[in-house]
Design an enzyme around this catalytic site. Structure first.
Site, PDB file in Angstrom:
ATOM      1  CE  LYS A   1      44.038  38.566  33.956  1.00 18.54           C
ATOM      2  NZ  LYS A   1      42.625  38.979  33.802  1.00 18.54           N
TER       3      LYS A   1
ATOM      4  CE  LYS B   1      45.399  37.223  30.088  1.00 19.65           C
ATOM      5  NZ  LYS B   1      44.036  37.783  30.161  1.00 19.65           N
TER       6      LYS B   1
END
Length: 326
Positions: A196, A249
């Site tokens: 992330k 992500k």
């Protein structure tokens, strides 16, 4: 030596049926997860200005939206909660009567077959907007783990089918796995936000989830966008700690990371088509600069082609309808 005219690659592009027959990458609604925002602060569904078509839902109304998603063929939803009160340690995140805990029960009552995944992070629940405990203006890793694991266990006790830690604290997958197992939830999977990034594409989400940091940024715990080898290290650690599904992500600007992670590990891989990616397409389409359906489907196909087995996307309901049109 040229093979032309014997070999003509255009032969397999002659019509749509033939192109579909030989296509290498196929989108299926079975691969999608639909994110939902649930707020205790509202009395009726509220439009999110930065994300056209997406709403904050009440605890009562989210069950109907989740049912709609299920009827469209979407197998799973990912829940984010906005409590009516926040504090420095995110107490409402692990309150057994908290917004997400109540929403899980409502959804399960209406659509028990739908897979419920919950985001495990403190940012929506803290008054400072960061994903962990703050001391001396610094995000504390280890003290935050106990709260994150308590949040995860409370979600599962409420009926969640899977938890998805997104906080990016080191060691959180391991401590959540340990606590789940100790409470008898050995079959409950963890989808880890393994790679992330500290991305600028999260802006619209912060309006939707009301999770903007009140000071500084998240660069000390989310990943540097310049790094890809670090993503491999992060993912390897999450797998070692017990992750069942791994994630990259954002997705659009990180397709190389999706490919590297896919080629390195054999776990199911999710990619999050985040709010900024969604809103850019919506805004450009509203201005008549692009065809929303064609561009969205091209982007989502690209994410799938890069190696994602699962796509988390706000486009999920529209994709379900678009795929039916074919």
């Amino acid at each position: 030596m040229s093979t032309f005219p014997v070999m003509r690659l255009r032969r397999l592009r002659t019509n749509q049926m033939l192109r579909d027959l030989v296509s290498e990458t196929k989108l299926s609604i079975d691969s999608f997860i639909y994110p939902l925002f649930i707020s205790e602060e509202i009395t009726s569904p509220k439009e999110i200005s930065a994300m056209p078509g997406i709403k904050q839902w009440t605890i009562q109304s989210v069950a109907k939206e989740a049912e709609r998603a299920y009827k469209l063929g979407i197998p799973a939803v990912l829940l984010f909660g906005i409590p009516n009160k926040k504090d420095s340690v995110g107490s409402e995140a692990y309150n057994k009567n908290g917004v997400i805990q109540k929403a899980i029960k409502k959804i399960k009552e209406k659509t028990p077959e739908l897979l419920i995944i919950t985001d495990v992070c403190l940012c929506e629940y803290t008054d400072h907007g960061h994903c962990g405990i703050i001391q001396n203006n610094t995000i504390q890793n280890d003290p935050s783990l106990a709260l994150l694991s308590q949040m995860a266990i409370s979600h599962v006790q409420a009926g969640a089918d899977m938890v998805a830690p997104s906080d990016m604290m080191d060691g959180r997958v391991g401590i959540i796995r340990k606590l789940l197992d100790e409470h008898g939830f050995i079959e409950t999977p963890i989808m880890a936000y393994s790679s992330k990034y500290a991305s600028s594409f999260y802006g619209p989400f912060r309006e939707a989830a009301q999770s903007t940091p009140q000071f500084g940024d998240r660069k000390t715990y989310q990943m540097d966008p310049r790094n890809v080898r670090e993503a491999i290290r992060e993912t390897k650690l999450d797998i070692k700690e017990g992750a069942d599904i791994i994630m990259v992500k954002p997705a659009m600007a990180y397709m190389d990371v999706i490919r590297r992670v896919k080629e390195t590990f054999d776990l199911p891989l999710a990619a999050y088509n985040v709010s900024g990616e969604y809103s850019m397409i919506k805004a450009a389409a509203k201005n008549g600069w692009i065809d929303e359906k064609k561009v969205a489907m091209e982007v989502l196909t690209g994410i799938k082609r890069a190696g994602a087995d699962i796509i988390i996307s706000y486009f999920a309901p529209q994709v379900a309808l678009w795929l039916e049109e074919k």
